[in-house]
Structures are given as C-alpha cells and as structure tokens.
Design a protein around this motif. Structure first.
Motif, PDB file in Angstrom:
ATOM      1  N   THR A 287       0.725  -1.283  -0.185  1.00 52.99           N
ATOM      2  CA  THR A 287       0.049   0.084  -0.246  1.00 52.99           C
ATOM      3  C   THR A 287       1.032   0.912   0.555  1.00 52.99           C
ATOM      4  O   THR A 287       2.423   1.142   0.615  1.00 52.99           O
ATOM      5  N   ALA A 288       0.348   1.844  -0.482  1.00 50.88           N
ATOM      6  CA  ALA A 288       0.898   3.313  -0.559  1.00 50.88           C
ATOM      7  C   ALA A 288       0.462   4.771  -0.394  1.00 50.88           C
ATOM      8  O   ALA A 288      -1.284   4.777  -0.339  1.00 50.88           O
ATOM      9  N   LYS A 289       0.476   5.702  -0.263  1.00 54.51           N
ATOM     10  CA  LYS A 289       0.127   7.009   0.638  1.00 54.51           C
ATOM     11  C   LYS A 289       0.398   8.475  -0.553  1.00 54.51           C
ATOM     12  O   LYS A 289       1.480   8.744  -0.241  1.00 54.51           O
ATOM     13  N   PHE A 290      -0.929   8.968  -0.776  1.00 53.55           N
ATOM     14  CA  PHE A 290       0.041  11.035  -0.704  1.00 53.55           C
ATOM     15  C   PHE A 290      -1.243  11.506  -0.680  1.00 53.55           C
ATOM     16  O   PHE A 290      -2.315  11.572  -0.574  1.00 53.55           O
ATOM     17  N   THR A 291      -0.783  12.873  -0.679  1.00 52.82           N
ATOM     18  CA  THR A 291      -1.760  13.976  -0.136  1.00 52.82           C
ATOM     19  C   THR A 291      -2.061  14.928  -1.517  1.00 52.82           C
ATOM     20  O   THR A 291      -0.707  15.539  -1.855  1.00 52.82           O
ATOM     21  N   LEU A 292      -2.969  15.006  -1.161  1.00 54.90           N
ATOM     22  CA  LEU A 292      -3.506  16.318  -2.478  1.00 54.90           C
ATOM     23  C   LEU A 292      -4.890  17.339  -1.944  1.00 54.90           C
ATOM     24  O   LEU A 292      -6.066  16.423  -1.714  1.00 54.90           O
ATOM     25  N   TYR A 297      -4.989  10.537   0.266  1.00 58.24           N
ATOM     26  CA  TYR A 297      -5.743   9.008  -0.491  1.00 58.24           C
ATOM     27  C   TYR A 297      -4.347   8.077  -0.613  1.00 58.24           C
ATOM     28  O   TYR A 297      -3.782   7.986  -0.898  1.00 58.24           O
ATOM     29  N   LYS A 298      -5.209   6.863  -0.796  1.00 55.05           N
ATOM     30  CA  LYS A 298      -4.461   5.220  -0.234  1.00 55.05           C
ATOM     31  C   LYS A 298      -4.279   4.772  -2.675  1.00 55.05           C
ATOM     32  O   LYS A 298      -5.189   4.413  -3.530  1.00 55.05           O
ATOM     33  N   LEU A 299      -3.287   4.441  -2.171  1.00 55.43           N
ATOM     34  CA  LEU A 299      -2.505   3.355  -3.231  1.00 55.43           C
ATOM     35  C   LEU A 299      -2.160   1.984  -2.950  1.00 55.43           C
ATOM     36  O   LEU A 299      -1.760   1.664  -1.748  1.00 55.43           O
ATOM     37  N   LYS A 300      -2.245   0.667  -4.268  1.00 60.08           N
ATOM     38  CA  LYS A 300      -1.705  -0.079  -4.266  1.00 60.08           C
ATOM     39  C   LYS A 300      -1.257  -0.585  -4.924  1.00 60.08           C
ATOM     40  O   LYS A 300      -1.969  -0.607  -6.395  1.00 60.08           O
ATOM     41  N   ILE A 301      -0.321  -1.693  -5.140  1.00 56.23           N
ATOM     42  CA  ILE A 301       0.632  -1.574  -5.859  1.00 56.23           C
ATOM     43  C   ILE A 301      -0.026  -3.052  -6.752  1.00 56.23           C
ATOM     44  O   ILE A 301      -0.578  -3.753  -6.539  1.00 56.23           O
ATOM     45  N   LYS A 302      -0.104  -2.878  -8.219  1.00 61.20           N
ATOM     46  CA  LYS A 302      -0.712  -4.692  -8.902  1.00 61.20           C
ATOM     47  C   LYS A 302       0.095  -4.488  -9.564  1.00 61.20           C
ATOM     48  O   LYS A 302      -0.580  -5.864 -10.268  1.00 61.20           O
ATOM     49  N   LYS A 303       0.692  -4.083 -10.260  1.00 65.03           N
ATOM     50  CA  LYS A 303       1.982  -4.594 -11.589  1.00 65.03           C
ATOM     51  C   LYS A 303       3.510  -4.429 -10.835  1.00 65.03           C
ATOM     52  O   LYS A 303       3.477  -3.187 -10.252  1.00 65.03           O
ATOM     53  N   PHE A 319      -5.661   3.471  -7.477  1.00 68.70           N
ATOM     54  CA  PHE A 319      -6.706   3.675  -6.099  1.00 68.70           C
ATOM     55  C   PHE A 319      -7.450   2.782  -5.695  1.00 68.70           C
ATOM     56  O   PHE A 319      -8.214   2.276  -5.815  1.00 68.70           O
ATOM     57  N   VAL A 320      -7.129   3.048  -3.783  1.00 70.70           N
ATOM     58  CA  VAL A 320      -8.321   2.119  -3.413  1.00 70.70           C
ATOM     59  C   VAL A 320      -9.365   3.179  -2.535  1.00 70.70           C
ATOM     60  O   VAL A 320      -8.995   3.866  -2.379  1.00 70.70           O
ATOM     61  N   GLY A 321     -10.156   3.106  -3.203  1.00 64.09           N
ATOM     62  CA  GLY A 321     -11.613   3.358  -2.548  1.00 64.09           C
ATOM     63  C   GLY A 321     -11.275   5.194  -2.832  1.00 64.09           C
ATOM     64  O   GLY A 321     -11.961   5.045  -4.744  1.00 64.09           O
TER      65      GLY A 321
END
Length: 418
Positions: A287-292, A297-303, A319-321
């Motif tokens: 998982t990862a996150k960033f602020t905008l 917001y949350k992210l997830k590695i798919k590849k 994107f997650v959510g």
C-alpha cells in the motif's frame, strides 16, 4: 654615616619570573584539559535543532514520485501506409468507439482491390459456366441412359420371344442367336453407360468443389483486401481522449507508424520509478498514500515491472477507495510507499546529524538544557521522517538532530542563548 637600605620585596625581575611560571602552569593545565579532558564548544541554541525522542507508530516507508496515467491506453498505429487526405479531429478530442480520426489514400492498394474484385468476378463466372456445362452434360447422359434403357427393353423382348419361338421350332438358330447377341450387347451397353454416368457425376462433383474452394479462397483474399483499404480510414478503437496525435494533410505515413493513442475514460493509474535497491522488498499488494489538496488518498501496487533501467524499476498502482476529482493525466504525485506493517518503536526525527555520525552517536541534551553530551546509540530502520532507535535513547530524551559539520569532533556542546 652609613644607612641600611631595605630590599624591595616585588622587584620587576621577580614579577616577570612569577608571571612566566604562572603562564607555564596555565599552559600545562590547558594542555592537560584539552588532551585528557572533554573538549567543549560554546554553541548558540538558535543554530541548532533540538528534537525530542518519542515512542509511537513506525512504518518503513520510502518517498517516490508517481505520474498519473490513464487506466487503459491503446496505441494508434497505421495499419496501412498512405498519404493523409483528411483529418476529422484534432489532438485532445474526446472520441467515441468507431469514430473516424483521419483518412489516408493509397492508389496501389486501391488498384489491388479493384484487380482482386475482377478476379473474384471471373472465378464466379467460370463457376457458373462449369455448373451449366455439368447440368447440360447430366441431361445428355440421362437422355442417353433413357435410350439405352429403351433399347435394352426392346432387345430383351425380342430375345424372349425368339427364345420361345426357337424352342417351338418356329425360327431357326441363326435368327435366335442374332436376337440373343443383340440382347447381350444392350446389357453391356447399359452397364457401360451407368459407369460413365457415375464417373461423370464424380468428376463434376470434384470440379465443382474445387471451383467452390477456389472462389472461397479468392473471396477471403478480397475481404482481406477490402479490410486493408478500410484501414485507410483510421478509427478510434475505444471511447476516450485522443492524445499525442500528430499528423498533417499531405504527410506520407508508413505502415506501422504510431499516430497517437486513445486514453480510456474509465479511470487512472499511477506509475512510479523506484530505486533498484528496493526491488526485493516491493511486490503486488503493498500500500501507499499521498496527499492532494490537504486530503489523503490510498494506493495499492497491482503490477511490478522487474526490468531495471538506469538503476530504477517501475510499478503500477491503483486507487483504493476514493479517486481525486481534480487529478489529471501527466500530473506528478509525491507518494509514500509502505514496505512494512505498522509497529510501535522509539523514534528520533531525521536530520543532518546522520551524515557526520552514521547513526553511531548523537548529542544528548542534559536535563537542565545547558549541556549536550556525546553518547553512543544504535539505529535501525528508517522512513522519510524518523529513525528507529534500538539502543542508547529513551522516550523523552532531547537530542541535537541538526548538522554536526562544525563540531563533530567535540565531546560536549555548551548551549547558550545569545
């Protein structure tokens, strides 16, 4: 009369001697202090960063840069070469599936299509002629067969009659033998005619099948040629935005040349470059996150792309959510990628001290805040904000975390406010 002259107690010579001895003593004491004691340096606290050691949640993360890309992109390559005759849209246009983008012209390809159509028409004509000939030949053979059947029946009638008359001695043997020979001839003739009809039927059938297969093959070639000519009109394969489109009227485009791409409107993904040092620690599902705009917001590695180029490899994240509403293609994001689960740990904020100490020691501030003494420590994992403390510090300790460039040789810092 002689007088006793009193001697002066503090003569100039004596004063100079005592001063010299005192200077030597001070030099010896200073030398001893600086060689065997603790070296100190007065430092203005305004020039230092003093941070507090604390215990809290810790997660190994790395800061990476990601670029926003469409969830799906389809490249537009020229299937056939030709000259640009007409542009229906411009770069950046929103396209519907099947909507024309540009039209090419290729006289050689169009001439080949015309020749192929002519060839197919000729084959179709020859098939019709062959079918008509086969039908006429069948009719002729059937008529011949009818004549043979009729001749056989007549010969059989005469033969049976003469056979009866011959048994009654009404006719002679010569007449009877002639009738018998005529009958046997018609029997053989019918058998031969039937064989010829079967052979003709098989031959006609094979010929018609061959003609049919030849026609189908040429029809397939014609359909392929029509598709190639149809490909001269480049159309959008999906609904989305046309990007990187660069073609001008009159320009010659070779087959296989990339004309642009269609970015599907179905969503976005994030592609990030990561230092090859972490390639064994990165896998799908992290998982990862960033602020905008002050929202996380949350992210997830798919590849994970394992190919290393210039010391980096790439990953795609989804994107997650919730997805930011104001995000745009090509936008760069500052992302924190988590390489471990969250745990509790003793933490010291990151700072310039690490470049001088390598994480082996640090200046710890005394309880009264007047002295910062050098102590040995042991650091473990790190993230962009903190180091994990394994030994040497406890929660509540205050340490100097700014750069030690000017006093990394000191044992103590005397903290003063100017």
């Amino acid at each position: 009369m002689d007088r006793v002259i009193a001697k002066k107690k503090w003569t100039s010579k004596r004063i100079v001697t005592i001063a010299g001895i005192a200077a030597i003593a001070l030099l010896i004491l200073g030398s001893y202090y600086f060689t065997s004691g603790k070296s100190r340096l007065n430092v203005d606290t305004e020039r230092l960063t003093i941070s507090e050691v604390k215990k809290g949640p810790f997660q190994v993360t790395i800061a990476i840069n990601g670029i926003v890309l469409p969830q799906t992109s389809i490249y537009l390559d020229a299937q056939e070469g030709g000259r640009v005759e007409q542009k229906y849209v411009e770069d950046g246009a929103m396209m519907q599936e099947g909507q024309p983008i540009l039209r090419l012209s290729n006289p050689d390809l169009e001439l080949s299509l015309a020749n192929q159509e002519t060839s197919v028409f000729n084959v179709l004509t020859q098939m019709q002629i062959a079918r008509n000939n086969a039908q006429q030949n069948t009719v002729a053979r059937l008529n011949q067969m009818a004549e043979v059947d009729n001749a056989l029946k007549e010969a059989e009638r005469v033969y049976n009659l003469n056979k009866k008359l011959f048994s009654q001695k009404v006719i002679g043997s010569q007449e009877f033998q002639s009738a018998e020979n005529a009958y046997q001839y018609q029997v053989r003739r019918k058998k031969l005619t039937e064989d010829i009809m079967r052979q003709d039927s098989a031959t006609n059938k094979i010929q018609l099948q061959q003609n049919e297969q030849s026609y189908l093959n040429m029809k397939k070639a014609l359909d392929l040629m029509k598709k190639k000519v149809g490909d001269l009109v480049v159309k959008s394969p999906i609904a989305g935005q046309l990007t990187s489109f660069d073609a001008e009227i009159g320009q010659n485009i070779g087959a296989g040349i990339r004309l642009g791409q269609i970015d599907a409107a179905s969503g976005f993904k994030i592609r990030a470059d990561i230092d090859e040092h972490y390639i064994t620690n990165v896998f799908t599902g992290l998982t990862a996150k960033f602020t905008l705009v002050d929202k996380e917001y949350k992210l997830k590695i798919k590849k994970v792309y394992t190919q290393v180029v210039s010391g980096h490899f790439q990953v795609d994240m989804e994107f997650v959510g919730e997805v930011p509403k104001n995000i745009r293609r090509g936008q760069t994001l500052q992302i924190l990628l988590a390489l471990s689960d969250e745990t509790q740990a003793i933490l010291v904020p990151k700072g310039g001290f690490f470049q001088s100490t390598g994480g082996n020691w640090i200046f710890k501030v005394s309880d009264d805040g007047k002295i910062a003494s050098r102590i040995n420590i042991q650091l473990g994992r790190q993230n962009p904000d903190y180091y994990e403390v394994l030994e040497g510090l406890k929660p509540g300790d205050k340490v100097v975390t700014s750069s030690y460039e000017n006093y990394d040789k000191m044992q103590e810092l005397v903290l003063k406010k100017e």
